[in-house]
Design a protein around this motif. Structure first.
Motif, PDB file in Angstrom:
ATOM      1  N   THR A 507      -7.216  -0.473  12.589  1.00 39.65           N
ATOM      2  CA  THR A 507      -7.250   0.944  12.237  1.00 39.65           C
ATOM      3  C   THR A 507      -6.075   1.337  11.348  1.00 39.65           C
ATOM      4  O   THR A 507      -6.009   2.474  10.899  1.00 39.65           O
ATOM      5  N   HIS A 508      -5.151   0.399  11.108  1.00 37.47           N
ATOM      6  CA  HIS A 508      -3.975   0.709  10.299  1.00 37.47           C
ATOM      7  C   HIS A 508      -3.767  -0.359   9.231  1.00 37.47           C
ATOM      8  O   HIS A 508      -2.662  -0.843   9.017  1.00 37.47           O
ATOM      9  N   ARG A 509      -4.841  -0.690   8.556  1.00 36.54           N
ATOM     10  CA  ARG A 509      -4.778  -1.731   7.540  1.00 36.54           C
ATOM     11  C   ARG A 509      -5.049  -1.208   6.130  1.00 36.54           C
ATOM     12  O   ARG A 509      -5.336  -1.984   5.227  1.00 36.54           O
ATOM     13  N   GLU A 510      -4.969   0.115   5.936  1.00 38.56           N
ATOM     14  CA  GLU A 510      -5.153   0.622   4.584  1.00 38.56           C
ATOM     15  C   GLU A 510      -4.079   0.036   3.664  1.00 38.56           C
ATOM     16  O   GLU A 510      -2.994  -0.331   4.113  1.00 38.56           O
ATOM     17  N   ASP A 511      -4.394  -0.003   2.381  1.00 35.77           N
ATOM     18  CA  ASP A 511      -3.479  -0.678   1.450  1.00 35.77           C
ATOM     19  C   ASP A 511      -2.082  -0.078   1.467  1.00 35.77           C
ATOM     20  O   ASP A 511      -1.085  -0.783   1.363  1.00 35.77           O
ATOM     21  N   PHE A 512      -1.970   1.244   1.648  1.00 37.67           N
ATOM     22  CA  PHE A 512      -0.654   1.868   1.556  1.00 37.67           C
ATOM     23  C   PHE A 512       0.222   1.594   2.776  1.00 37.67           C
ATOM     24  O   PHE A 512       1.407   1.897   2.778  1.00 37.67           O
ATOM     25  N   LYS A 513      -0.347   1.005   3.841  1.00 37.57           N
ATOM     26  CA  LYS A 513       0.423   0.661   5.040  1.00 37.57           C
ATOM     27  C   LYS A 513       0.859  -0.803   5.050  1.00 37.57           C
ATOM     28  O   LYS A 513       1.384  -1.268   6.058  1.00 37.57           O
ATOM     29  N   SER A 514       0.672  -1.489   3.953  1.00 36.20           N
ATOM     30  CA  SER A 514       1.035  -2.902   3.881  1.00 36.20           C
ATOM     31  C   SER A 514       2.187  -3.102   2.913  1.00 36.20           C
ATOM     32  O   SER A 514       2.025  -2.908   1.697  1.00 36.20           O
ATOM     33  N   PRO A 515       3.370  -3.478   3.403  1.00 35.85           N
ATOM     34  CA  PRO A 515       4.498  -3.710   2.489  1.00 35.85           C
ATOM     35  C   PRO A 515       4.201  -4.751   1.429  1.00 35.85           C
ATOM     36  O   PRO A 515       4.787  -4.706   0.331  1.00 35.85           O
ATOM     37  N   LEU A 516       3.307  -5.692   1.717  1.00 33.19           N
ATOM     38  CA  LEU A 516       2.979  -6.703   0.718  1.00 33.19           C
ATOM     39  C   LEU A 516       2.363  -6.078  -0.533  1.00 33.19           C
ATOM     40  O   LEU A 516       2.477  -6.630  -1.634  1.00 33.19           O
ATOM     41  N   TRP A 861       3.261   2.123   0.512  1.00 33.93           N
ATOM     42  CA  TRP A 861       3.753   0.923  -0.171  1.00 33.93           C
ATOM     43  C   TRP A 861       2.931   0.665  -1.435  1.00 33.93           C
ATOM     44  O   TRP A 861       2.348  -0.395  -1.624  1.00 33.93           O
ATOM     45  N   ILE A 862       2.888   1.671  -2.309  1.00 35.39           N
ATOM     46  CA  ILE A 862       2.229   1.596  -3.625  1.00 35.39           C
ATOM     47  C   ILE A 862       0.746   1.256  -3.460  1.00 35.39           C
ATOM     48  O   ILE A 862       0.203   0.358  -4.099  1.00 35.39           O
ATOM     49  N   GLY A 863       0.108   1.993  -2.547  1.00 35.72           N
ATOM     50  CA  GLY A 863      -1.337   1.918  -2.415  1.00 35.72           C
ATOM     51  C   GLY A 863      -1.952   3.248  -2.811  1.00 35.72           C
ATOM     52  O   GLY A 863      -1.255   4.223  -3.093  1.00 35.72           O
ATOM     53  N   GLN A 864      -3.281   3.311  -2.857  1.00 34.83           N
ATOM     54  CA  GLN A 864      -3.979   4.552  -3.202  1.00 34.83           C
ATOM     55  C   GLN A 864      -3.444   5.144  -4.511  1.00 34.83           C
ATOM     56  O   GLN A 864      -3.189   6.340  -4.635  1.00 34.83           O
TER      57      GLN A 864
END
Length: 913
Positions: A507-516, A861-864
């Motif tokens: 439930t917390h795997r959106e792109d902006f929640k991934s530092p990678l 983290w530079i998503g969305q």
């Protein structure tokens, strides 16, 4: 006092992924494929087990001990997550489930008298954790499993003191003790109490003797406190209490020591009161995660430093978010004067079993922590987690919450209870809200949310049929992200930490929640060209965060109807970067000055217009918030730095908690040579000493006309055309004649003009509402309250506007101009329809290959990611698209006007070249 033998230290440890250990009787045969670990131990600290769920085994050998006649040996665990089954010398002694609270076993008959003892513990932490109290471990962040708190053996009598709960009564000058014995005594017992200043036995008060009859297991006593000293955050005075039980012959059966503070917390007429004085909460959400030790503080010194930093930043409360905090942290909160809002880890699923487990942890937390004076609020639920987000419509759940409130209030009448933190309330002592807005972008929305919802209509935060009864209003969650320094992070870890891949659940795997994602997208979305390196981006992100939380807090503090706030959050945790400190406890940029807006005594400017034309007349209010009720007899000074604009006001307000000085800051905007940043500085002097200071960001702009250039305002309204002419431009109707076309209509005529070498400024601020927008698609940013949007970052290549006061992180100079639409570069979701179903939408990463991005937007983290100003080029022409809200502000807003002029100038210079 009781004799105690610690069992912390080196244990054998072995994982059991096939859960075969119990079938193969490892508790009898010993562990085979083992490693040495140090207990307390969280197995996710081991890199190879960071994502392991299931069974792990612990084994410890310890020497035999002398057991005096009449004594029993108890094996005591501080906490084991989640289920523990325990054997001693091959014999099963018991099991316990629940990951946060202590438990114990009487192991007297299982102890070896002459040989070494072997203690074996099987710990099971299931992957399916929906029905167990977990908080955010294993859901948002790294999971916690193992024997993660202390283990010890303790010698006790057959009848011993289970606990002594102490209820202070500052109005009567006494405490009530509630003592519980482990069993019904077989004879008449005498209970003695001795009270002294904490750690100072020389200040012992008289011993109180009480007789408890042979049939009583519980006893209540009143103990007067001579010349009581109250516990406050400023003066956290503690008392020790020694409780002694003697038999009929006077021999000591049991004796324990605890401590307490004389303090009282209540609410009345919408106001919190601590010791009968107004209390304004200045709090931070603290989830109690740590970069190395995950869920336990690395040391007592670490805890003391954290609390000191919190106080330096102006905080007087930490909300221990859905985690039962370790006892040593609560001790230092008591010692150092930090208020604590405590709450139980949540379950996810609504079931009979999950409710029972949740209840066990809640009551266990209160039993263990009852005497801590720092704890002033218990939470039952957070945001309906465990209630399946249907409290407003489900009467069964409403009755459950009311019943639980009544039970806990009876168990502990000395503290306030929040039934459902942040969301709709049923029966509560706190009317709190979780409201996430991002500023400056949503400055007006934030003010409206406070005035029209939280303060204006508090009954909307209660289920139908329930009304507020004067509960204090607290905004217990709000905040904005600020990216940390990757350089500091990698230096601390010696490389990339394991949580960079995001160890939360799906439930917390959106792109902006991934530092990678940041490592992958920094260059791809042209951020390297704009910021140079990630370190500069993180500094700008932290500056933007400081600017946002400062204004979020100040707007609340300008409204005395609000009794406090709890910002999200104290520190970053893994991928979530809304902490005022990073995960390694480095203060973020500017937060060393946080007490300027987060302290007990602050001064603010109100009704500020931040972007000004030279010659404008202004009159702004000054507001003083005085939580400590100091005597306000002094002088307020203000000035616009680097100008002659300044003033002073004498103040004679006495001990008021809130003062508004209407039109205290009056001036005419001075002439300036060019548009530039300026700073309004405020200082408050009391008794000749500066006790509060603050700053506000301004821009001052001279009115300067453009050269008489030809432009075509294609399809634009008459007001916009007139403003162009007023500013010196020559507006024509023929598309072929001008050097530049300004339009909000990207039709075939305009596109042909561009392809044939013309220059086009496309004002696309209405996004998908535009009937003709060429090949571009737009994403509308979320309006109103949005947790996701608080992670967002609007940025601009400020070097492109080197003649204008524009921050790379887009600050107050953009007030009113921030885009509501972006050109999406990455895929995104939106809610559609009345039931809010997720609609999957698509971005166009190819745009970064065909365009120069001048300004953009991303989350976390530079998503969305998206663009809000970009330039595309034909063989000789250019198309500049912007979604900044410039059209209606042109000629009125100084920065909007200057941006339009700058874009016109850049296009026409290219044309002439």
């Amino acid at each position: 006092m009781r004799e105690k033998h610690g069992l912390n230290g080196w244990w054998k440890f072995q994982v059991d992924p096939k859960d075969q250990g119990e079938r193969e009787a490892w508790y009898k045969n010993g562990l085979a494929e083992v490693r040495q670990v140090e207990v307390p131990h969280i197995w996710q600290r081991e890199e190879e087990y960071v994502q392991y769920c299931g069974t792990g085994w612990y084994e410890k050998q310890f020497a035999p001990m002398e057991i005096p006649p009449g004594k029993h040996v108890y094996l005591c665990f501080g906490a084991v997550d989640f289920q523990a089954r325990v054997w001693l010398n091959g014999s099963f002694i018991g099991e316990h489930e629940g990951g946060f609270t202590p438990f114990e076993f009487d192991v007297t008959t299982y102890m070896n008298k002459g040989d070494m003892n072997r203690l074996t513990v099987r710990v099971f932490d299931p992957q399916d954790n929906a029905e167990i109290p977990i908080g955010k471990q294993g859901s948002w962040y790294t999971r916690i499993s193992g024997i993660w708190q202390d283990v010890a053996l303790e010698l006790r009598s057959e009848c011993f003191i289970r606990h002594v709960h102490i209820l202070p009564n500052i109005d009567e000058g006494h405490v009530e003790t509630r003592l519980v014995l482990s069993a019904d005594p077989r004879e008449a017992l005498t209970i003695e109490y001795a009270v002294m200043d904490h750690g100072n036995p020389q200040h012992k008060q008289p011993i109180i003797h009480e007789v408890i009859s042979g049939a009583e297991r519980k006893a209540q006593h009143i103990i007067p406190i001579q010349d009581e000293i109250l516990w406050t955050p400023e003066h956290p005075h503690l008392y020790d209490l020694i409780a002694t039980v003697r038999d009929e012959g006077g021999a000591v059966i049991d004796e324990i020591s605890t401590y307490f503070g004389m303090r009282k917390i209540e609410y009345k007429d919408g106001e919190l009161l601590l010791n009968n004085r107004p209390l304004y909460i200045r709090g931070a959400l603290d989830q109690g995660f740590y970069p190395d030790t995950i869920y336990t503080a690395p040391s007592e010194e670490w805890i003391q430093k954290e609390i000191s930093l919190a106080k330096q930043m102006g905080f007087n409360l930490l909300r221990k978010h859905i985690k039962v905090e370790i006892p040593s942290y609560l001790y230092w909160a008591d010692r150092m004067g930090m208020l604590i809002w405590a709450e139980t880890p949540n379950v996810v699923k609504w079931s009979e079993q999950s409710r029972q487990r949740f209840h066990n942890e809640l009551v266990g937390m209160i039993d263990r922590d009852f005497n801590h004076p720092s704890i002033v609020i218990w939470s039952l639920y957070n945001e309906e987690w465990g209630l399946e987000w249907d409290l407003a419509n489900d009467t069964e759940k409403q009755e459950h919450v009311k019943k639980l409130y009544d039970e806990i209030k009876q168990l502990d009448p000395t503290r306030l209870i929040c039934d459902n933190s942040g969301w709709i309330h049923v029966k509560t002592d706190i009317n709190d809200y979780h409201r996430y807005f991002v500023l400056p972008e949503q400055a007006e929305e934030w003010k409206s949310d406070i005035d029209d919802y939280m303060v204006g209509n508090p009954e909307k935060n209660f289920v139908a049929g329930h009304e507020p009864q004067g509960q204090p209003i607290i905004v217990s969650e709000f905040g904005v992200w600020g990216l940390p320094s990757l350089q500091k992070m990698f230096e601390y870890y010696g490389g990339m930490p394991s949580w960079f891949q995001n160890l939360g659940d799906d439930t917390h795997r959106e792109d902006f929640k991934s530092p990678l994602m940041a490592l992958a997208n920094f260059e791809k979305y042209q951020l390297k060209r704009i910021f140079g390196d990630f370190e500069q981006l993180s500094i700008c992100s932290q500056r933007r965060m400081l600017r946002a939380v400062k204004q979020l807090i100040e707007e609340m503090r300008k409204r005395p109807q609000i009794s406090g706030y709890v910002v999200t959050e104290f520190t970053d945790i893994e991928w979530e970067t809304n902490g005022w400190m990073d995960y390694n406890r480095n203060l973020k940029a500017g937060f060393d000055r946080a007490s300027n807006f987060n302290g007990s005594l602050i001064v603010m400017a109100d009704q500020v217009k931040r972007n000004l034309w030279s010659g404008e007349e202004q009159a702004w209010d000054a507001v003083i918030v005085n939580n400590d009720l100091r005597n306000l007899d002094g002088v307020l000074h203000w000035k616009i730095a680097n100008t002659d604009v300044r003033g002073s006001i004498a103040i004679h307000e006495g001990e008021k908690g809130f003062v508004r000085l209407t039109d205290a800051i009056k001036f005419a905007v001075p002439p300036v040579p060019k548009a530039s940043f300026f700073t309004l500085k405020l200082t408050l002097e009391l008794d000749g000493e500066v006790v509060a200071s603050n700053e506000e960001e301004l821009t001052l702009t001279p009115k300067v006309q453009m050269p008489p250039l030809l432009v075509c305002a294609y399809g634009m309204d008459s007001r916009f055309k007139s403003s162009l002419e007023t500013n010196g431009l020559i507006v024509v109707d023929q598309l072929e004649a001008p050097a530049l076309v300004i339009t909000s209509r990207l039709d075939d005529t305009v596109l042909d003009y561009y392809r044939n070498g013309g220059h086009v400024l496309f004002l696309a601020e209405e996004g998908d509402s535009l009937p003709e927008k060429g090949q571009f698609t737009f994403r509308e940013l979320t309006e109103g309250e949005s947790w996701d949007r608080t992670s967002s970052f609007n940025y601009v290549d400020s070097s492109y506007f080197d003649d204008l006061p524009v921050h790379p992180e887009m600050g107050w100079e953009m007030e009113g101009l921030f885009p509501e639409y972006i050109v999406p570069l990455s895929n995104y979701n939106k809610l559609g329809g009345t039931v809010g179903r997720v609609v999957y939408m698509f971005g166009n990463e190819g745009i970064v290959e065909t365009s120069q991005v001048i300004s953009g937007y991303f989350q976390g983290w530079i998503g969305q990611a998206g663009a809000s100003m970009l330039i595309q080029r034909s063989a000789e022409g250019s198309l500049t698209l912007t979604t900044w809200k410039l059209k209606d502000h042109y000629g009125k807003h100084p920065i909007a006007t200057q941006v339009i002029h700058s874009l016109i100038a850049k296009c026409t210079v290219k044309e002439e070249a």
